[in-house]
Write a protein that holds these residues in place. Sequence first.
Motif, PDB file in Angstrom:
ATOM      1  N   HIS A 179       6.515  32.454  77.341  1.00  0.00           N
ATOM      2  CA  HIS A 179       7.622  32.047  76.481  1.00  0.00           C
ATOM      3  C   HIS A 179       7.554  30.570  76.091  1.00  0.00           C
ATOM      4  O   HIS A 179       8.578  29.987  75.704  1.00  0.00           O
ATOM      5  N   TRP A 180       6.380  29.981  76.186  1.00  0.00           N
ATOM      6  CA  TRP A 180       6.273  28.568  75.793  1.00  0.00           C
ATOM      7  C   TRP A 180       6.270  28.438  74.280  1.00  0.00           C
ATOM      8  O   TRP A 180       5.565  29.172  73.568  1.00  0.00           O
ATOM      9  N   ASP A 181       7.070  27.521  73.760  1.00  0.00           N
ATOM     10  CA  ASP A 181       7.163  27.271  72.321  1.00  0.00           C
ATOM     11  C   ASP A 181       6.303  26.053  71.986  1.00  0.00           C
ATOM     12  O   ASP A 181       6.557  24.956  72.497  1.00  0.00           O
ATOM     13  N   PRO A 182       5.274  26.200  71.136  1.00  0.00           N
ATOM     14  CA  PRO A 182       4.381  25.067  70.840  1.00  0.00           C
ATOM     15  C   PRO A 182       5.043  23.936  70.071  1.00  0.00           C
ATOM     16  O   PRO A 182       4.478  22.851  69.970  1.00  0.00           O
ATOM     17  N   VAL A 183       6.249  24.170  69.532  1.00  0.00           N
ATOM     18  CA  VAL A 183       6.930  23.133  68.756  1.00  0.00           C
ATOM     19  C   VAL A 183       7.925  22.360  69.612  1.00  0.00           C
ATOM     20  O   VAL A 183       7.935  21.130  69.624  1.00  0.00           O
ATOM     21  N   ILE A 184       8.756  23.068  70.374  1.00  0.00           N
ATOM     22  CA  ILE A 184       9.800  22.410  71.154  1.00  0.00           C
ATOM     23  C   ILE A 184       9.559  22.503  72.657  1.00  0.00           C
ATOM     24  O   ILE A 184      10.319  21.937  73.440  1.00  0.00           O
ATOM     25  N   GLY A 185       8.515  23.218  73.078  1.00  0.00           N
ATOM     26  CA  GLY A 185       8.235  23.375  74.497  1.00  0.00           C
ATOM     27  C   GLY A 185       7.716  22.095  75.130  1.00  0.00           C
ATOM     28  O   GLY A 185       7.349  21.143  74.438  1.00  0.00           O
ATOM     29  N   PRO A 186       7.700  22.030  76.464  1.00  0.00           N
ATOM     30  CA  PRO A 186       7.197  20.828  77.159  1.00  0.00           C
ATOM     31  C   PRO A 186       5.720  20.592  76.875  1.00  0.00           C
ATOM     32  O   PRO A 186       4.974  21.505  76.524  1.00  0.00           O
ATOM     33  N   ARG A 187       5.331  19.367  77.036  1.00  0.00           N
ATOM     34  CA  ARG A 187       3.975  18.933  76.700  1.00  0.00           C
ATOM     35  C   ARG A 187       2.941  19.617  77.596  1.00  0.00           C
ATOM     36  O   ARG A 187       3.096  19.676  78.822  1.00  0.00           O
ATOM     37  N   PRO A 188       1.842  20.158  77.031  1.00  0.00           N
ATOM     38  CA  PRO A 188       0.778  20.768  77.842  1.00  0.00           C
ATOM     39  C   PRO A 188       0.138  19.749  78.781  1.00  0.00           C
ATOM     40  O   PRO A 188       0.134  18.544  78.515  1.00  0.00           O
TER      41      PRO A 188
END
Length: 386
Positions: free
Chosen positions: A268-277
Amino acid sequence: MDIDELPLLLRSRTLSFYVVLICLVVPLWSTIPISWLFVIHTLVSARLGSFAWLGQLLFAVALWEVLFSVYYLYLSRHVSRPAPCGPGDPREIQAAFRRLLQSGLAYLPEDGGDEESRRPGSPAEDVIQLEFDDPRAIDFRNALRSWFGNAPWSSIKLHEVRQWLYWSIYNADLPPYETLPDSEKSIVNHALGLLQKRCGCIFKEGSNPAITPMRLTLDDVSILWRPFIFYMIVHAINLTLKKWYKINWNARFDHFHGLEYLTRLPKHWDPVIGPRPLVFIHGLGLGLLQYHSVIRHLFEQFSDRPILVLLQPQISQHIFHPSYLKPMTRHETADRMAGLLNHLGWMPYDIYDENSTSDDSEDEKQISHALLGKRKEGVTVLSHSK
């Protein structure tokens, strides 16, 4: 007396040292000579035919260790030759050298300061002339002398420092100083001047033959053999860990233009608003076996973000890997790493151009660019080196 004049203190040996020596080190290093003796004795005495199946199995294992030791000797001769890398880009070397000298120049409050405080390695610091008794100069001299066999600082002379500087710049042995071209003299003297400012002193003229500077690409390589069984055990454990990561963490192993890596992507990671990889780069050792506890900790503590682990077989005892003795250069590794992060949509950096060798389709590239256009945070890099 300053710490840079103190002799290197040897650690006292405890009971654990002797336990490891007797139970692990001695059996490991004695495997190959014992195998040679067993094989020679068996062949000379012609007793192989009288062995039961267990004896024949032991002979086969010993013979394989003998053959592997010959291959190991070939590899050791190969890496003992001078490194083929060239002198490098002078501008890049000068920038790296200045960054080294800036490390530790900034003062920090005892509590570490806040986020606005400069770090000890901040490139904003100028390389200024330090006093000889400045703590920053003393600490730097104490660290620098490790390149000279941890000799007392007062015994290190100008000639050996020039040898070390010339090697670090040109990857070559220093010829007679008077014969150097003016351009090389200028570069070496400039580096020497900055180094003397950082050390808080002028190097004494002359030479000390008792001190030999460490020059990694020119010095003889000291190699102690390891048996084939050692590499097999390490390889088997690393393969098992790969399976374990796939089953327990849904991890994926892949490669990008020869760059091998491990990724774990939350559902469920969002590439726009999710935490930094998070990107983890391991150091010299045993690969996944050595860094398993770190990787597991990252997987458990940062389950809300993607994690990428760069795999480096050339520093992981993966002796039969095709790239074991032919690793990528640092420039190649950095370029492929940038391309990989771009391919994953994690970095706002356009690596694609008309000369790109990426196998991605145009649709994949457009998707990646769309993500990069929205996401500007980049990644967090964690690394370790021995």
